[in-house]
Design a protein around this motif. Structure first.
Motif, PDB file in Angstrom:
ATOM      1  N   TYR A  98      -9.136   0.528 -11.052  1.00 44.39           N
ATOM      2  CA  TYR A  98     -10.172   1.444 -11.542  1.00 44.39           C
ATOM      3  C   TYR A  98     -10.297   2.655 -10.617  1.00 44.39           C
ATOM      4  N   ALA A  99     -10.336   2.420  -9.314  1.00 45.26           N
ATOM      5  CA  ALA A  99     -10.430   3.528  -8.360  1.00 45.26           C
ATOM      6  C   ALA A  99      -9.228   4.461  -8.494  1.00 45.26           C
ATOM      7  N   THR A 100      -8.062   3.882  -8.711  1.00 45.32           N
ATOM      8  CA  THR A 100      -6.850   4.681  -8.892  1.00 45.32           C
ATOM      9  C   THR A 100      -6.932   5.528 -10.151  1.00 45.32           C
ATOM     10  N   GLU A 101      -7.437   4.950 -11.245  1.00 42.32           N
ATOM     11  CA  GLU A 101      -7.574   5.698 -12.491  1.00 42.32           C
ATOM     12  C   GLU A 101      -8.555   6.858 -12.341  1.00 42.32           C
ATOM     13  N   VAL A 102      -9.651   6.638 -11.612  1.00 40.07           N
ATOM     14  CA  VAL A 102     -10.609   7.727 -11.378  1.00 40.07           C
ATOM     15  C   VAL A 102      -9.935   8.859 -10.607  1.00 40.07           C
ATOM     16  N   LEU A 103      -9.163   8.517  -9.591  1.00 42.49           N
ATOM     17  CA  LEU A 103      -8.442   9.546  -8.831  1.00 42.49           C
ATOM     18  C   LEU A 103      -7.453  10.277  -9.722  1.00 42.49           C
ATOM     19  N   ASN A 104      -6.781   9.541 -10.603  1.00 40.90           N
ATOM     20  CA  ASN A 104      -5.830  10.179 -11.516  1.00 40.90           C
ATOM     21  C   ASN A 104      -6.518  11.204 -12.403  1.00 40.90           C
ATOM     22  N   ILE A 105      -7.681  10.847 -12.939  1.00 35.96           N
ATOM     23  CA  ILE A 105      -8.416  11.757 -13.805  1.00 35.96           C
ATOM     24  C   ILE A 105      -8.930  12.962 -13.017  1.00 35.96           C
ATOM     25  N   LEU A 106      -9.423  12.717 -11.822  1.00 34.31           N
ATOM     26  CA  LEU A 106      -9.928  13.806 -10.989  1.00 34.31           C
ATOM     27  C   LEU A 106      -8.850  14.827 -10.662  1.00 34.31           C
ATOM     28  N   LYS A 107      -7.622  14.346 -10.534  1.00 32.06           N
ATOM     29  CA  LYS A 107      -6.537  15.206 -10.083  1.00 32.06           C
ATOM     30  C   LYS A 107      -5.660  15.750 -11.195  1.00 32.06           C
ATOM     31  N   LYS A 108      -6.011  15.495 -12.458  1.00 32.52           N
ATOM     32  CA  LYS A 108      -5.182  16.017 -13.539  1.00 32.52           C
ATOM     33  C   LYS A 108      -5.172  17.539 -13.496  1.00 32.52           C
ATOM     34  N   PRO A 109      -4.007  18.174 -13.335  1.00 33.16           N
ATOM     35  CA  PRO A 109      -3.953  19.629 -13.155  1.00 33.16           C
ATOM     36  C   PRO A 109      -4.355  20.425 -14.378  1.00 33.16           C
ATOM     37  N   HIS A 110      -4.257  19.824 -15.602  1.00 31.36           N
ATOM     38  CA  HIS A 110      -4.561  20.606 -16.784  1.00 31.36           C
ATOM     39  C   HIS A 110      -6.056  20.704 -17.044  1.00 31.36           C
ATOM     40  N   ASN A 111      -6.861  19.950 -16.284  1.00 24.35           N
ATOM     41  CA  ASN A 111      -8.302  20.045 -16.447  1.00 24.35           C
ATOM     42  C   ASN A 111      -8.841  21.146 -15.554  1.00 24.35           C
ATOM     43  N   SER A 112      -9.552  22.094 -16.111  1.00 25.05           N
ATOM     44  CA  SER A 112     -10.093  23.208 -15.328  1.00 25.05           C
ATOM     45  C   SER A 112     -11.464  22.909 -14.773  1.00 25.05           C
ATOM     46  N   SER A 113     -12.145  21.866 -15.291  1.00 20.21           N
ATOM     47  CA  SER A 113     -13.484  21.555 -14.813  1.00 20.21           C
ATOM     48  C   SER A 113     -13.437  21.032 -13.389  1.00 20.21           C
ATOM     49  N   PRO A 114     -14.329  21.507 -12.497  1.00 23.28           N
ATOM     50  CA  PRO A 114     -14.378  20.984 -11.138  1.00 23.28           C
ATOM     51  C   PRO A 114     -14.624  19.486 -11.107  1.00 23.28           C
ATOM     52  N   ALA A 115     -15.299  18.956 -12.136  1.00 22.66           N
ATOM     53  CA  ALA A 115     -15.552  17.518 -12.155  1.00 22.66           C
ATOM     54  C   ALA A 115     -14.273  16.732 -12.331  1.00 22.66           C
ATOM     55  N   HIS A 116     -13.286  17.328 -13.014  1.00 24.73           N
ATOM     56  CA  HIS A 116     -12.023  16.629 -13.258  1.00 24.73           C
ATOM     57  C   HIS A 116     -10.916  17.098 -12.330  1.00 24.73           C
ATOM     58  N   ASN A 117     -11.122  18.181 -11.642  1.00 22.85           N
ATOM     59  CA  ASN A 117     -10.091  18.692 -10.750  1.00 22.85           C
ATOM     60  C   ASN A 117     -10.721  19.251  -9.484  1.00 22.85           C
ATOM     61  N   PRO A 118     -11.267  18.364  -8.635  1.00 22.80           N
ATOM     62  CA  PRO A 118     -11.921  18.821  -7.428  1.00 22.80           C
ATOM     63  C   PRO A 118     -10.980  19.512  -6.466  1.00 22.80           C
ATOM     64  N   ALA A 119      -9.665  19.291  -6.628  1.00 21.62           N
ATOM     65  CA  ALA A 119      -8.717  19.950  -5.734  1.00 21.62           C
ATOM     66  C   ALA A 119      -8.853  21.465  -5.830  1.00 21.62           C
ATOM     67  N   SER A 120      -9.182  21.953  -7.055  1.00 20.23           N
ATOM     68  CA  SER A 120      -9.307  23.397  -7.244  1.00 20.23           C
ATOM     69  C   SER A 120     -10.510  23.959  -6.521  1.00 20.23           C
ATOM     70  N   SER A 121     -11.517  23.109  -6.259  1.00 23.00           N
ATOM     71  CA  SER A 121     -12.711  23.582  -5.569  1.00 23.00           C
ATOM     72  C   SER A 121     -12.798  23.035  -4.151  1.00 23.00           C
ATOM     73  N   GLY A 122     -11.752  22.347  -3.716  1.00 22.89           N
ATOM     74  CA  GLY A 122     -11.711  21.839  -2.348  1.00 22.89           C
ATOM     75  C   GLY A 122     -12.612  20.652  -2.100  1.00 22.89           C
ATOM     76  N   MET A 123     -12.944  19.895  -3.129  1.00 26.12           N
ATOM     77  CA  MET A 123     -13.818  18.734  -2.921  1.00 26.12           C
ATOM     78  C   MET A 123     -13.109  17.655  -2.118  1.00 26.12           C
ATOM     79  N   PRO A 124     -13.672  17.227  -0.992  1.00 30.50           N
ATOM     80  CA  PRO A 124     -13.069  16.143  -0.223  1.00 30.50           C
ATOM     81  C   PRO A 124     -13.173  14.816  -0.973  1.00 30.50           C
ATOM     82  N   LEU A 125     -12.117  14.020  -0.878  1.00 30.24           N
ATOM     83  CA  LEU A 125     -12.071  12.713  -1.513  1.00 30.24           C
ATOM     84  C   LEU A 125     -11.691  11.664  -0.474  1.00 30.24           C
ATOM     85  N   ALA A 126     -12.243  10.464  -0.633  1.00 27.74           N
ATOM     86  CA  ALA A 126     -11.895   9.363   0.260  1.00 27.74           C
ATOM     87  C   ALA A 126     -11.782   8.084  -0.558  1.00 27.74           C
TER      88      ALA A 126
END
Length: 231
Positions: A98-126
């Motif tokens: 489940y944790a892996t799937e959440v990370l996968n969704i967060l990092k999907k490059p085609h999603n422009s929303s910060p909620a789905h692509n925190p990498a674009s806004s520099g959101m730290p993840l652990a």
């Protein structure tokens, strides 16, 4: 004019994971150094505390996202947050998936929303694997957690909340240190909700004052179960 430098910075962290992986126990342990044992809630909980990181006071707000409904992705909670901590149990392979799937969704490059692509806004993840005190029941090798976290640009730790291992504090402290002044517009503010005081012993990283709020389930867009999420 109010001097903003006179007030502590505010940092918001969303703690996400399946039920019974120890999210609530982890948060309470970090804030108070107390252990609450097994705890389960069917609603989100918001914890507030003032902590000190590298000599700087920070107004910390942590939302414990309930794992009761894994079919809905916690979009609004993630948009609210400055950083996300994904927690799984090393004794439960399903919680790791489940944790892996959440990370996968967060990092999907085609999603422009910060909620789905925190990498674009520099959101730290652990990513944190809990319950290492039950290593004889381990289902998730350490190397699996290391591999997933590296692939998603997240920091990785394993810890035992029950045994009060130092890795727990180092993981949280590092996540807080990585957070910068939030730039995203948040769609809701759970800080306006009324809360009741929680007691706690003092430690080096916080004052004894704090609060916990039971948050109503935030309406989120209906999504298919994570396991069936579209690629």
């Amino acid at each position: 004019m109010r001097d903003e430098r006179s007030s502590p910075s505010r940092v918001r962290i969303a703690v996400i994971g399946s039920s019974r992986v120890g999210k609530s126990a982890l948060i309470v342990r970090y804030l108070t150094r107390r252990y609450i044992g097994e705890y389960h809630s069917n609603t989100d909980l918001l914890y507030r505390q003032t902590v000190t990181i590298n000599g700087t006071p920070i107004e910390l707000e942590v939302i414990d996202v309930s794992g009761s409904n894994l079919e809905k992705f916690p979009t609004e909670q993630i948009q609210w947050a400055d950083a996300c901590l994904l927690v799984y149990s090393v004794t439960d392979r399903t919680s790791f998936e489940y944790a892996t799937e959440v990370l996968n969704i967060l990092k999907k490059p085609h999603n422009s929303s910060p909620a789905h692509n925190p990498a674009s806004s520099g959101m730290p993840l652990a990513l944190l694997g809990n319950k290492t005190d039950l290593d004889h029941l381990r289902q998730v090798p350490t190397k699996d957690g290391q591999s997933v976290s590296a692939a998603h640009g997240a920091s990785f730790s394993e810890a035992s909340v029950a045994d009060n291992t130092g890795d727990l504090y180092r993981c949280m402290d590092k996540l807080l240190a990585e957070v910068r002044t939030p730039q995203r517009t948040r769609k809701f503010s759970v800080t306006k909700m009324l809360g009741s005081l929680i007691g706690g012993q003092n430690n080096n990283n916080q004052t004894t004052r704090g609060s916990v709020v039971a948050c109503p389930r935030v309406p989120t867009p209906t999504r298919p179960a994570l396991a069936a999420a579209a690629p």
